[in-house]
Design a protein around this motif. Structure first.
Motif: not given
Length: 419
Positions: A86-106
């Motif tokens: 459950x932790x591994x799957x949640x981290x996969x989802x949350x990791x996209x929130x802090x990806x390089x592409x996401x940070x560029x948009x923020x």
């Protein structure tokens, strides 16, 4: 084997003596000793090799464990409280929130929030409480940028006050009695969840005119990609965790940054790590530094003490930003000597966002403001719930020129406009 029998009571004196109390006990008892925290026995651990064994032993030697009050107040659907698959799957989802592409948009919107805040600080006629204002700044960044909520300023101010009450009691004794800190935390959580549900529903109904995908958008879409649409309760817990992740530790680091810029030009995270360390539950008895750590006991690995004792740092108490330069790179000499964001499978997901925020803040501070300490001496530091000055750090800000002292009313509109 030698069973750990060294003992002391930490909880009553922790906020008063802080890191000095911890270092004195470490010097007396060594890198592994027994203490108590929030009414429970705890093994406190220091040193890169000891920390490595704990962090790399996740799921077989140890499992994550927050204090009961923290687990209950953060909620059951969070990354912090999940384990195993459950932790591994949640981290996969949350990791996209802090990806390089996401940070560029923020980034452009983070910069707008920081610029607007510094203009307000510089226009204030009196000195400001930096820690309190940094909390407001990181809370506003989380609400406006990460979550994309269009909450009116008056409502945002009220939500911030409730959130402060929530955070102040996250590490309280888990005693559910009237007027207890734990009860105040529960009440604050309930109020926050009502406000968050209202904001989420309004956001889901208004999808026009968006120019970037915020963290909540990514969270919702990533969950769908993994074949599981999030319930409203999961969305509320997820948004609360995102705010929590972006709020307290970043506000602490921002305050430390400003305090150190008053003393020196850089090097904050080694000297002033926002959190002391991480908690784990022992799954099976194992040896650590010559001691047996019994199954079922709690363990806390110490980040701050490990930084203070790490042999890779030369003249550890000397302020020396060049230690992180390419010529020396002392923080790279050993994987677990420098770990301001934890390590192992539970490394802080938001560490790149935190670094980005602090870099933008440092640039804006250097280019748009001058500031000076408003007290005769620097304040004492306390460590609970996160590291911060006891008086909040009183500082007077000045704009570099008259234009810097004008609050731009269009900033709110710019936050929702095309970058």
């Amino acid at each position: 084997m030698v069973t750990v029998i060294l003992t002391m009571n930490l909880s009553a004196r922790f906020t008063v003596q802080g890191s000095g109390f911890q270092s004195s006990r470490r010097e007396k008892y060594g890198n592994v000793f027994k203490t108590h925290l929030l009414g429970r026995p705890l093994i406190r651990v220091t040193g890169a090799e000891n920390v490595r064994k704990i962090l790399m032993g996740e799921h077989h030697l140890v499992s994550t464990e927050w204090p009961r009050s923290t687990r209950m107040l953060l909620g059951p659907n969070t990354v912090a409280n999940s384990i195993g698959d459950i932790h591994r799957n949640k981290r996969k989802v949350f990791s996209k929130i802090f990806s390089h592409e996401a940070l560029e948009s923020y980034l452009p919107k983070i910069q707008l929030v920081i610029q607007d805040t510094l203009r307000a600080w510089s226009s204030h006629p009196e000195a400001i409480n930096v820690y309190q204002e940094a909390q407001k700044l990181t809370f506003r960044m989380a609400i406006r940028v990460l979550l994309g909520f269009s909450i009116p300023e008056e409502d945002l101010g009220h939500l911030f006050e409730v959130y402060q009450q929530f955070v102040e009691n996250v590490f309280s004794l888990p005693v559910d009695l009237p007027f207890s800190g734990y009860r105040r935390g529960i009440q604050a959580r309930q109020t926050l969840q009502k406000g968050l549900e209202k904001a989420i529903r309004e956001k889901l109904q208004c999808t026009q005119g968006k120019d970037y995908s915020d963290a909540l958008d990514i969270l919702i879409e990533s969950s769908k990609e993994h074949g599981k649409e999030m319930t409203m309760q999961e969305l509320k817990d997820g948004t609360l965790e995102l705010i929590f992740a972006a709020y307290a530790t970043t506000a602490s680091a921002s305050t430390s940054l400003i305090m150190q810029l008053l003393k020196h030009p850089a090097e904050v995270m080694r000297l002033f790590t926002p959190i002391s360390g991480g908690y784990r539950t022992v799954l099976q008895t194992f040896e650590l530094d010559g001691f047996q750590i019994p199954k079922g006991w709690s363990v806390m690995y110490s980040i701050r003490d490990t930084h203070d004792t790490a042999p890779v740092f030369k003249d550890v108490n000397v302020f020396d930003p060049d230690r992180f330069g390419q010529a020396r790179s002392e923080d790279k000499d050993g994987r677990f000597h420098y770990l301001p964001f934890g390590g192992g499978v539970r490394t802080c997901l938001g560490k790149h966002l935190a670094k980005l925020f602090l870099k933008v803040l440092a640039v804006e501070l250097a280019s748009t403001s001058r500031f000076e300490l408003a007290t005769r001496t620097f304040p004492r530091i306390t460590l609970v719930p996160v590291l911060h000055p006891v008086d909040g750090l009183s500082v007077k800000f000045f704009g570099l020129d008259s234009n810097q002292n004008k609050i731009l009313p269009e900033t709110e509109a710019m936050l929702s406009a095309t970058v």
